[in-house]
Design an enzyme around this catalytic site. Structure first.
Site: not given
Lengths: 308, 308
Positions: A14, A36-37, A90, A168
């Site tokens: 996203i 970010s991993r 969201k 979702d």
């Protein structure tokens, strides 16, 4: 006013599909860091964890969380504790208690918290809202049916508790209906269909009523192949008002209307800039309240196992 | 001030076991009417439905709803629309959306709405709250285990969606913990055990965390025969604080304390009289928010069928 210096946390689908381009296209906000991993961006300061980012020398004003909802509370709290404004993709969290707590924290600290619903920013939503405010509504029906294999390939978290399953996408429809309806509504019946091997529903059939008794129905399904359906149909005494394509198109009494170009994520970043610059927050959690109600009041139906 | 003229809606087990005696024992409030589908009281005006009651010549100021939560929204709305103050037995409704809507309606109309949690009115709750406010909490564990056959014999509605299953007693524990804890907490894990033939859970295992990271665990079970357990244990750096017997007894650092006689329902009617006379409301729905979260985040475990 100086542009808002923004960090994105979570650089998954996203973020790449929507957030990066929308930030680039929005005045008043600049991306200056990423946590970010697994991923990095060229020419941007990158960190593994939000904690490393907040402890670094990079000056930021705000954080946009694009991580899955499970575990987002700690990230949002860390950002608020560090005095940063926060924007939430969201759904805003895995539980209502945690998002209610975040709203109180942001208020106590005088920081902006924006719990976004990107579908609310779709082009036909505000025109539809203005239109039905002048009409007498008889009923509302939502049909939100898509192919999970196409939209969420291999996303294991979405099938886990807190991932919400078909809610979702379904919460997007609820975010539109809660915005356009002139009165509140509440669930009176809920049937949730779970694959035998999954912890989240693949389909939901919901019946709501408004305070004055108008029926609002919603059918969510993740098993639709071929054309996808994201429609909201409002029958009024003066004729029908229909939003299609996820709220981006409007059909009134059978006639397609001209609406603006769809630019959901650019709209929410524009709104975030305005909220921060005005010292305001937007924390309407009603779509997630309806989802929690749907689980609490839900009758479970089991169906065949689902494999990606 | 003239006594509040009260009508009770729903004359089932909880009304007879608790409400009637508590009203009789409370200054400032008189029972003047009853609405019940199946039951009547001698020497009191009786109606089948709240609508008949509100349309009658009987003058009332307030309504106390003792019906099951499913369908209570319409009754509460009818009472508020007729200008009556409203008291809700726990749980306040079948959905969060409906109870949030009721709070807004009462506020808009300047009427008192009291969403009661009778266990919060238990004798040891306020002493425990005052005590732990001065201590540093390390952990909280709740054990709420009772025999459903004894406490809810043949109550089919409690096993239906909206009846909440083991959360019907478990929400009492949550109403105490939300009252005594100095900070909010949110769910991080939930396992719900459903009998194969029932739509509501017979057991729940919940893990919460406070905003600052203190663990709060809760075990609810409806299969306990023999001695019943309704205990809340708070471990602090200064020693343990334990509420037993549903919040009516207090043990501090291993020493039983003297607390007042337990009179939960008399306390809530005393509080309702004060709210009405002060033009105030009490609508803390946080226990029901946690229950909705437990369903939304819950991982389901199936167990053997349950027969009454």
């Amino acid at each position: 006013m100086a542009p808002i210096r923004l960090a994105i946390v979570g650089l998954g689908k996203i973020a790449r599909d929507q957030h990066l381009g929308a930030i680039e296209a929005t005045d008043g906000i600049d991306l200056v860091a990423v946590a970010s991993r697994n991923a990095k961006l060229d020419n941007i300061a990158c960190f593994h964890e939000i904690g490393d980012l907040l402890a670094s020398d990079i000056a930021i004003d705000a954080v946009s969380l694009c991580t899955p909802p499970q575990g987002r509370f700690e990230q949002a709290k860390a950002a608020l504790d560090a005095g940063k404004h926060v924007m939430l993709e969201k759904p805003p969290g895995a539980t209502l208690s945690e998002v209610f707590a975040l709203a109180e924290m942001a208020k106590a600290k005088g920081l902006s918290l924006f719990s976004t619903w990107h579908s609310r920013a779709a082009a036909a939503v505000e025109p539809a809202r203005a239109l039905i405010a002048k009409r007498k509504i008889k009923s509302v029906s939502v049909e939100w049916k898509e192919d999970v294999r196409h939209w969420h390939p291999g996303q294991a978290w979405i099938w886990e508790p807190g991932g919400l399953g078909v809610f979702d996408p379904g919460i997007n429809a609820l975010s539109i209906v809660t915005r356009i309806m002139p009165e509140s509504f509440h669930l009176v019946g809920s049937e949730l269909t779970f694959p035998a091997n999954r912890a989240a529903p693949i389909a939901a059939s919901l019946s709501f009523e408004t305070a004055s008794g108008i029926p609002v129905g919603a059918e969510f399904d993740w098993r639709q192949t071929g054309p996808q359906t994201w429609d909201i149909r409002i029958e009024t005494e003066e004729g029908s008002v229909v939003l299609t394509h996820g709220g981006s198109r409007l059909i009134v009494d059978g006639v397609a209307q001209i609406v603006e170009e769809d630019r959901e994520y650019r709209n929410i970043y524009r709104d975030f800039v305005a909220l921060v610059n005005n010292g305001a927050s937007d924390t309407d959690y009603s779509p997630l309240v309806h989802v929690a109600d749907a689980f609490m009041l839900g009758r479970r139906i089991q169906t065949e196992a689902f494999e990606d």
